[in-house]
Design an enzyme around this catalytic site. Sequence first.
Site, mmCIF file in Angstrom:
data_model
loop_
_atom_site.group_PDB
_atom_site.id
_atom_site.type_symbol
_atom_site.label_atom_id
_atom_site.label_comp_id
_atom_site.label_asym_id
_atom_site.label_seq_id
_atom_site.Cartn_x
_atom_site.Cartn_y
_atom_site.Cartn_z
ATOM 1 N N TYR A 150 3.371 -0.840 -4.041
ATOM 2 C CA TYR A 150 2.930 -2.031 -3.543
ATOM 3 C C TYR A 150 3.677 -3.116 -4.300
ATOM 4 O O TYR A 150 3.430 -3.488 -5.595
ATOM 5 C CB TYR A 150 1.310 -2.287 -3.666
ATOM 6 C CG TYR A 150 0.468 -1.413 -3.241
ATOM 7 C CD1 TYR A 150 0.667 -0.673 -2.110
ATOM 8 C CD2 TYR A 150 -0.824 -0.957 -3.893
ATOM 9 C CE1 TYR A 150 0.000 0.255 -1.474
ATOM 10 C CE2 TYR A 150 -1.721 -0.174 -3.085
ATOM 11 C CZ TYR A 150 -1.204 0.556 -1.959
ATOM 12 O OH TYR A 150 -1.993 1.472 -1.320
ATOM 13 N N PHE A 197 -8.810 0.668 4.255
ATOM 14 C CA PHE A 197 -8.964 -0.022 5.613
ATOM 15 C C PHE A 197 -10.463 -0.010 5.626
ATOM 16 O O PHE A 197 -10.891 -0.157 6.735
ATOM 17 C CB PHE A 197 -8.038 0.166 6.702
ATOM 18 C CG PHE A 197 -6.740 0.116 6.510
ATOM 19 C CD1 PHE A 197 -6.133 -0.661 5.558
ATOM 20 C CD2 PHE A 197 -5.827 0.588 7.542
ATOM 21 C CE1 PHE A 197 -4.902 -0.713 5.313
ATOM 22 C CE2 PHE A 197 -4.507 0.554 7.528
ATOM 23 C CZ PHE A 197 -3.887 -0.125 6.429
#
Length: 290
Positions: free
Chosen positions: A66, A215
């Site tokens: 990330y 998610f």
Amino acid sequence: MSTLSTSLPGGTWTLGDLTVTRFGYGAMQLAGPGVMGPPADHDGALAVLRGAAGLGVTHIDTSDAYGPRVTNELIREALRPYPDSLFIATKVGANRDAQGGWPTARRPEDLRNQVHENLQSLGVEVLDLVNMRMGDAEGPRAGSLAEAFETLAGLQQEGLIRHLGVSNATADQVAEAQGIAPIVCVQNMYNLAHRHDDDLIDRLAADGIAYVPFFPLGGFTPLQSEALSGVAARLGAVPMSVALAWLLQRSPNILLIPGTSSTAHLRENVAGAGLALSDEDVAELDRVGR
Ligand SMILES: NC(=O)c1ccc[n+]([C@@H]2O[C@H](COP(=O)([O-])OP(=O)(O)OC[C@H]3O[C@@H](n4cnc5c(N)ncnc54)[C@H](OP(=O)(O)O)[C@@H]3O)[C@@H](O)[C@H]2O)c1
């Protein structure tokens, strides 16, 4: 084994030798656009991480991919020295390219490098949890994970990793990993509209293994459904709260790692996830993904 009392919704779950809050935090949204580069608001990102810790969250999900390195370095800057109660989960199996792509990197030397990069960027001597990320951006892909997972098991035996998990994996790959070394969690895509893992969640619950949906709020495409909005309106809540509360009620082994770059959303999610859903609410929400 540590103990932990919390007022966060969902209570706690024991991951290996550490008890964590079921309400955790996913750090991916703190990097720049496309999960590349630094955040526009560096101090704001630090405030979200400190806010999560201040609310009592003890489980943070991240990855050296990330940014790359960006979210790990933000976590290090915001939270070190780390409290004993904090559990940081990271994952390996992909690098980043100049276009922001996520090329897979699962050869033994790739994984060894990624583990050492995570140790360095997080500023720790041992990683609490490393998830072996399989598949690709489209989802899980069939195929053996043996060579990759054996490499991580070897690094665990060297003392660099406390616990192992798998991510973006098929049910067969989960079983294959369990045959190589104990796992404490599976991190796959799941939310009230994407329920491919329903059977896997129940099997893992029976085995005492956590399921950590990524998610949980729909990720880059926020969850939208008439049923979700309808239940939320009936309860006087926002849809995101209902989606998180539904996950907590779905199974006790589900741990939340909703992502946000906003302290206001973080607080809203913590407050909302404790919503009590009736059987009628759950039945209506269950129809969304079936
Ligand atoms: N293993 C894997 O392959 C994998 C893949 C993807 C993600 N993950 C992990 O899973 C974590 C969670 O996934 P995610 O962050 O991508 O998706 P998510 O938690 O489903 O959703 C995050 C999105 O929801 C928005 N949001 C959060 N709370 C909100 C609220 N109360 N109201 C309105 N919008 C809200 C966020 O925007 P704001 O920033 O504006 O709040 C962000 O755009 C990640 O942080 C990462 O750690 C793992």
